[in-house]
Enzyme design. Structure first.
Site, PDB file in Angstrom:
ATOM      1  CD  GLU A   1       4.046  -8.858   7.462  1.00  0.00           C
ATOM      2  OE1 GLU A   1       4.890  -8.377   6.572  1.00  0.00           O
ATOM      3  OE2 GLU A   1       4.556 -10.392   7.300  1.00  0.00           O
TER       4      GLU A   1
ATOM      5  CD  GLU B   1       1.089 -12.347   4.339  1.00  0.00           C
ATOM      6  OE1 GLU B   1       2.221 -12.644   3.997  1.00  0.00           O
ATOM      7  OE2 GLU B   1       0.404 -11.783   4.437  1.00  0.00           O
TER       8      GLU B   1
HETATM    9  C1  BGC Z   1       2.946  -8.555   3.807  1.00  0.00           C
HETATM   10  C2  BGC Z   1       2.249  -9.447   2.189  1.00  0.00           C
HETATM   11  C3  BGC Z   1       3.279  -9.944   1.057  1.00  0.00           C
HETATM   12  C4  BGC Z   1       4.265 -10.743   1.834  1.00  0.00           C
HETATM   13  C5  BGC Z   1       5.781 -10.939   0.665  1.00  0.00           C
HETATM   14  C6  BGC Z   1       4.529 -10.030   3.798  1.00  0.00           C
HETATM   15  O1  BGC Z   1       5.050  -9.219   4.736  1.00  0.00           O
HETATM   16  O2  BGC Z   1       2.229  -9.006   4.500  1.00  0.00           O
HETATM   17  O3  BGC Z   1       1.696  -8.007   1.618  1.00  0.00           O
HETATM   18  O4  BGC Z   1       2.965  -9.623  -0.241  1.00  0.00           O
HETATM   19  O5  BGC Z   1       5.311 -10.803   2.874  1.00  0.00           O
HETATM   20  O6  BGC Z   1       6.590 -10.009   0.585  1.00  0.00           O
END
Ligand code: BGC
Length: 448
Positions: free
Chosen positions: A169, A358
């Site tokens: 990101e 993610e």
């Molecule tokens: C990030 C993580 C973070 C998650 C939740 C993402 O933007 O890569 O490191 O914990 O969001 O906020």
């Protein structure tokens, strides 16, 4: 409605867990590790909820075997983790730290022993503090530092690890860390933001090229945060404001990678990036043909024109005022918008493959009688996976989904207050309790 099954995604679909070094490892002074910008930033008063520090986090450094076993027991086949740059190069650029390298070999070997496919993220926001003292991402020296770090990791781990993610990101760490000052290293203003963006764009592609040259048969990706941007109304000023926000949230890093340059037509201010670019004549070094891109979507945004906000002249109509379902972070839950933003990236044309690197949500969890009932998180995953399957059936080449995350970890400025894990962590004792959502995943991935 048919029940959702993992099988519907195809037998080659990748199901994984994602985590990051700064949020999980702890052991911040052990094994010769140097300080990272998050260790130092967290010492400032008032920047992190509850004054929390990432020093111990989930103690993954010592408990990696247990946590990898949990990953496996929940049915996942892939494991995404990041390398703490300051663990392998304590000064960022000097002599490699053998003990740090050995530690990651152990993690990788344990993954392979358990049959978990390792995915390495090279940079998940934890720059060595030593490099920040010399300007961090704002410094052009980054174009020497980052290749050195990538080369070291590729040479060291490339024979065992084939799946790589260059950056996590970039829009997140450059805007929060180098413009708004809300994340480490806490810098503000355009004079920090613009050079940080440009060096990050170059590093993203350069990292890809180094991996391609050094790791035979590598699958090379990088991740992008993304959000569907919905204009508050059809009024031209709202549409233009939404387009500017879209540049910042979605377009700024993927378009140069795809060879489209910076999207300055929708946001004039971005033209200033061209100044850095012209000076260094590196346009041709911004693209790289990634094998896949990672998308990470946590919320959509509704945007309206706001002349009082400097430069971008836009503000968000926050979910709380729109009375929409939301997580403990206050983020809107909306599977349809998730599907829409994935389709949008696919439409670029130059993207070969998309992995959701993610996906997850924070809720107010608690342990009661040895259980963590988190129905809301299960409902969240069902809604998002339905939307993902629909996009896949519509023809988007989606090949994987990584849950964020295994254990409740150090959630940046939220400290330990926001819980994203499938496994509840008592941060006093490090006791782990599998949440109901963890069991839901186990049943989803390994149906009886
Ligand atoms: C990030 C993580 C973070 C998650 C939740 C993402 O933007 O890569 O490191 O914990 O969001 O906020």
């Amino acid at each position: 409605m048919k029940t959702l099954t993992a099988g519907a995604f195809g037998k080659d679909f990748t199901w994984g867990i994602a985590m990051a070094a700064a949020q999980n490892e702890g052991a911040y002074t052990e094994g010769g590790r140097g300080l990272s910008i998050w260790d130092v930033f967290s010492r400032k008063r008032g920047v992190i909820k509850g004054g929390a520090k990432p020093y111990t986090a989930c103690d993954f450094y010592h408990r990696y075997k247990e946590d990898l076993l949990l990953t496996k027991a929940l049915g996942f086949k892939s494991f995404r983790f990041s390398i703490a740059w300051s663990r392998v190069l304590p000064d960022g650029n000097g002599r490699p730290n053998k003990e740090g390298l050995r530690y990651y070999h152990q993690v990788i070997d344990e993954c392979l022993r358990l049959g978990l496919e390792p995915y390495i993220t090279l940079y998940h926001w934890d720059l060595p503090h030593a490099l920040e003292l010399e300007g961090g991402w704002t410094s052009y020296k980054m174009m020497r530092w980052f290749p050195r770090f990538v080369t070291l990791c590729a040479e060291e781990f490339g024979d065992k690890v084939k799946n790589w993610i260059v950056l996590n990101e970039p829009a997140g760490f450059t805007s929060l860390g180098y413009m708004l000052g809300r994340h480490a290293p806490g810098k503000t203003g355009l004079d920090n933001f613009f050079p940080a963006v440009h060096h990050t764009v170059l590093a993203q592609a350069e990292g890809g090229r180094i991996l391609r040259a050094l790791v035979p048969n590598a699958r090379i990706g990088t991740t992008f945060s993304c959000s569907e941007v919905i204009p508050y109304s059809d009024k031209p000023e709202d549409l233009l404001a939404a387009a500017r926000v879209d540049v910042m949230l979605n377009r700024l890093f993927v378009e140069p990678a795809l060879g489209k340059g910076y999207p300055s037509e929708a946001f004039k201010l971005i033209e200033r990036l061209e100044l850095y670019n012209k000076a260094w004549k590196y346009t041709e070094r911004m693209p790289f043909s990634f094998d896949y891109i990672g998308l990470q979507n946590y919320f959509p945004v509704v945007i309206r024109y706001n002349p009082l906000i400097p430069l971008i002249q836009a503000s968000e109509v926050r979910p709380v005022y729109r009375r929409v379902p939301r997580t403990a972070m206050g983020w809107e839950i909306n599977g349809t918008c998730f599907g829409n933003i994935i389709r949008r990236f696919w439409k670029y044309g130059g993207v070969k493959e998309i992995m959701i690197t993610e996906g997850g949500a924070a809720f107010k969890d608690s342990v009661s009688a040895g259980r963590v009932p988190d129905e809301a998180r299960i409902a969240y995953f069902k809604e998002y996976l339905e939307a993902l399957l629909k996009a896949k059936k519509d023809g988007v080449n989606i090949t994987g989904y990584f849950v964020w995350t295994l254990t409740d970890n150090f959630e940046w400025t939220e400290g330990y207050k926001a819980r994203f894990g499938l496994v509840y962590v008592d941060h006093q004792t490090q006791l782990r309790t599998i949440k109901d959502s963890g069991y839901w995943w186990r049943d989803f991935l390994s149906p009886a």
